[in-house]
Design an enzyme around this catalytic site. Structure first.
Site, PDB file in Angstrom:
ATOM      1  N   ASP A 262       0.867  -1.170   0.000  1.00 35.98           N
ATOM      2  CA  ASP A 262       0.000   0.000   0.000  1.00 35.98           C
ATOM      3  C   ASP A 262       0.913   1.231   0.000  1.00 35.98           C
ATOM      4  O   ASP A 262       2.132   1.143   0.153  1.00 35.98           O
ATOM      5  CB  ASP A 262      -0.961  -0.017   1.200  1.00 35.98           C
TER       6      ASP A 262
HETATM    7  C1  NOJ Z   1      -4.058   3.810   0.082  1.00 36.63           C
HETATM    8  C2  NOJ Z   1      -5.236   2.914   0.278  1.00 36.63           C
HETATM    9  O1  NOJ Z   1      -5.150   2.277   1.528  1.00 36.63           O
HETATM   10  C3  NOJ Z   1      -5.407   1.850  -0.808  1.00 36.63           C
HETATM   11  O2  NOJ Z   1      -6.660   1.269  -0.653  1.00 36.63           O
HETATM   12  C4  NOJ Z   1      -5.250   2.443  -2.175  1.00 36.63           C
HETATM   13  O3  NOJ Z   1      -5.426   1.457  -3.149  1.00 36.63           O
HETATM   14  C5  NOJ Z   1      -3.887   3.095  -2.285  1.00 36.63           C
HETATM   15  N1  NOJ Z   1      -3.762   4.142  -1.300  1.00 36.63           N
HETATM   16  C6  NOJ Z   1      -3.633   3.684  -3.664  1.00 36.63           C
HETATM   17  O4  NOJ Z   1      -4.416   4.792  -3.863  1.00 36.63           O
END
Ligand code: NOJ
Length: 717
Positions: A262
């Protein structure tokens, strides 16, 4: 297809590491001249950036084309970049948030919406979506409950798998299919106190029973990628939690797709105090199978060194790179690196009439009629409508994770009603604001006056859409006090009042339910939300959504969910008792529980029959449920089958959904819905972490969680 092994053989270690790195588009969009800015602060050279394998968060197809074109000019290996995006509930035409989709209990709706999103996303330049999010949820304070299908593991998995199949299709090379990334592995929905990014402590038993199955189901459906969660699990960040990432994901589940961190999560390992520095963080992430590092530079800074030091075999790097090249290859990027990305900023497919129809239909199927004391549907012949509340003419109903969607393109409730009931006079009064601390009642008098003068009142209330989603935890999930007071004042002036409510999570509607005879919960319904609400309010569509998550009576009940274990010293509804499991201020049950949802049809559950009252593990039971639509109104009913294991070596949930089917009914139509119950459906994770069933008595029921209408028992021998 490209010969990716040959390409790999010609790559330097640094080029390979580039493939394992993803950055935001803003690092690549500037000019054709030197790439500067964010890269400098991360200690990356322009040379490094020219090797980066994938991008997220670009704005338009033209921007995507520019980035790809520039990249291909600079990369001597001519490996196209992979473009990823969070296409969560639509790309440009927004459909209801995933929590709402859960309430549709309808994989056809999910499939249609996801296909539409995939088509628009491809035109927008997207090749991978960070969807589905299948974090199992129990605590409505957490803002990200909006992204999940709710509090039932079976439903969550079915909805997630339907999204994977719809986005990816049969063949990834087909021009309107994109790859799916299931997230967030694992247990993110269990954050302590519902507080974003907080620690997660779950027993192995609970993890396996409720939290893990949906991820597994999505991987079984073929999801190409998986994203570890931000949270720690038993004190270890998910991304480097070997139990999760190796033992379960790789060894037990045999996952061989791409793991992507993430956003900045590799650096979080340091922030959480589990790595001393970037090098250790890179080592821990890579060692535990993280192929792509999103938006942090530890691989670029340290992976080569770790390989040189012999910490990792060069083969391990090659395997990760091959996985990424293989996905690019199967997506057809080597043949067409732009892959359907439009050459214009506004492809015609965005918001087409057909897409708006899909979005409107989905919003109708997801809305839940929570209460109706014989006032809805309203007649289209009504003369004067008072439309009151902060959501009466509010475009901000598309839901918070709206990708390229634009609030202003949504149909408001007012617009929806104007189109449907053009001859009625509408008096619009906002009454009050929607922020949690709004206290200005200066709009009350005119709202009450409008209500008193109108034939009917439609009260449009809720929490703002940016109160849910990532980082938006709430300590109090009640419908705001001022809105409750407005509802009380308005409904006293005119009892012919129906409330339409909006939220990205279950909200506490206890006060509202006392004051108004009808509540239609729209969630955040997307671009066509207002049109759908109008159709439902005036009977052009018949509500059929069922709650996929419980609505508490008070915030203090959180976490509250239907599939809890038997409660010791529980008590009947009523006053508080000492030495009982109960609350002083409220009941122990939710205000509206999982499965609740009314209709304008009148469905009567007439019979539940089992083909046998005893089975062996090899046998199955045919279950038949007869339902009659005792009304002139055509409608749909989600018929649910619940199971209870009466006595086992573990305490078992009081109810557990094991099957469901959404069934259309004509006026006065009777149907018999058939389910098969097998021994596998009776299994649970026992204390030794074995997935087993145990002989004994089981009960099968239909109805919904707190309202089981018919029950029959049988014995598993
Ligand atoms: C953070 C989020 O937790 C995740 O769900 C997302 O896909 C990513 N950022 C990318 O935007």
């Amino acid at each position: 297809m490209a010969d990716i092994k040959r390409i790999l053989a010609g790559m330097t270690v640094r080029e390979k590491i580039g493939q394992l790195t993803q950055y935001n588009a803003n690092l690549f969009v500037d000019t054709d001249a030197a790439l500067t800015g964010g890269n400098a602060s991360m200690g990356l050279s322009d040379e490094d950036l020219s090797k980066v394998g994938s991008v997220l968060n670009f704005k338009t197809p033209c921007e995507m084309r520019k980035i790809q074109e520039k990249h291909l000019r600079r990369d001597r290996n001519k490996i196209p970049m992979l473009f990823m995006m969070d296409v969560i509930h639509g790309f440009r035409t927004m459909y209801p948030i995933p929590l709402a989709l859960g309430c549709s209990f309808d994989t056809d709706i999910v499939e249609k919406c996801s296909r539409m999103a995939a088509r628009e996303a491809v035109a927008g330049g997207v090749q991978v979506t960070f969807t589905p999010m299948v974090d199992y949820i129990r605590d409505a304070r957490w803002g990200r409950v909006m992204e999940s299908a709710g509090e039932d593991a079976l439903l969550n998995g079915i909805m997630g798998a339907a999204q994977v199949k719809a986005f990816q299709g049969e063949d990834l090379s087909a021009p309107d299919n994109i790859a799916a990334c299931v997230k967030h592995f694992a247990g993110y929905g269990g954050v302590e106190a519902g507080r974003e990014y907080n620690a997660v402590e779950l027993s192995e038993h609970i993890m396996r029973e409720h939290y893990l199955p949906a991820y597994k189901k999505c991987l079984d459906a073929g999801a190409e990628m998986i994203m570890p969660a931000f949270n720690t699990l038993s004190g270890v960040p998910s991304i480097c939690n070997s139990r999760l990432m190796k033992t379960i994901l790789k060894d037990e589940w045999d996952f061989n797709g791409i793991v992507i961190s993430d956003y900045g999560a590799v650096l979080d390992i340091i922030r959480l105090g589990v790595a001393e520095d970037e090098k250790e963080a890179a080592r821990l992430a890579f060692e535990n199978g993280c192929d792509i590092e999103m938006c942090s530079p530890t691989y670029f800074h340290h992976l080569e060194e770790l390989i040189d030091e012999g910490v990792f075999d060069a083969k391990r790097l090659d395997e990760a790179v091959l996985r990424i090249l293989d996905l690019k290859n199967r997506l057809g990027l080597f043949e067409d690196p732009y892959r359907g990305a439009s050459e214009t900023e506004e492809p015609e497919i965005y918001l087409s009439a057909a897409h708006r129809d899909i979005a409107r239909n989905a919003a109708e199927e997801c809305a839940v009629l929570l209460k109706n004391d014989n006032i809805l549907p309203f007649s289209c012949n009504v003369k004067k409508i008072a439309l009151i509340g902060p959501f009466a003419d509010n475009h901000k109903i598309i839901g918070v994770w709206s990708c390229n969607g634009k609030d202003e393109e949504s149909v408001t409730i007012k617009q929806g009603i104007e189109r449907l009931v053009p001859n009625a006079e509408i008096i619009l009064e906002q009454g009050c604001g929607d922020e949690w601390d709004d206290a200005d009642k200066s709009g009350f008098d005119s709202a009450v006056k409008a209500a008193a003068e109108a034939d009917i009142v439609i009260l449009c209330l809720g929490e703002p859409q940016d109160y849910s989603g990532e980082g938006n935890t709430r300590a109090d999930i009640s419908l705001h006090k001022i809105q409750c007071e407005l509802a009380e004042a308005v409904s006293s002036a005119n009892p012919n009042t129906a409330a339409v409510t909006f939220s990205g999570r279950p909200i506490v509607l206890t006060s509202l339910a006392k004051n108004v005879p009808a509540i239609l919960h729209m969630w955040f319904p997307g671009t066509e939300g207002g049109a759908a609400a109008a159709n439902l309010l005036f009977g052009k569509a018949n509500p059929c959504g069922k709650l996929s998550v419980s609505f508490p009576e008070l915030t203090g009940q959180c976490p509250i969910y239907y599939n809890h274990l038997p409660i010791l010293r529980d008590r009947e509804k009523g006053a508080h008792h000492p030495f009982c499991s109960n609350y002083i201020e409220c009941e122990s049950v939710p205000l509206y529980s999982f499965g609740h949802g009314l209709s304008y049809s009148n469905f009567i559950y007439e019979d539940l029959t089992l083909s046998k009252d005893e089975i062996t593990a090899e046998e199955t039971i045919d279950v038949e449920i007869t339902v009659y639509n005792d009304s002139n109104t055509v409608g749909k009913e989600t018929v649910m089958l619940y199971m209870r294991d009466v006595a086992a070596s573990n305490a078992r949930p009081v109810q557990q959904l094991i099957a469901f089917e959404k069934v259309p009914f004509g006026a006065h139509e009777r149907k018999t819905i058939k389910f098969k119950v097998t021994e596998q459906m009776l299994r649970f994770w026992n204390n030794d972490n074995k997935f087993i069933s145990e002989p004994g008595e089981f009960r099968l029921s239909t109805g919904y969680a707190d309202h089981l209408i018919l029950t029959k028992k049988f014995i598993l021998k």
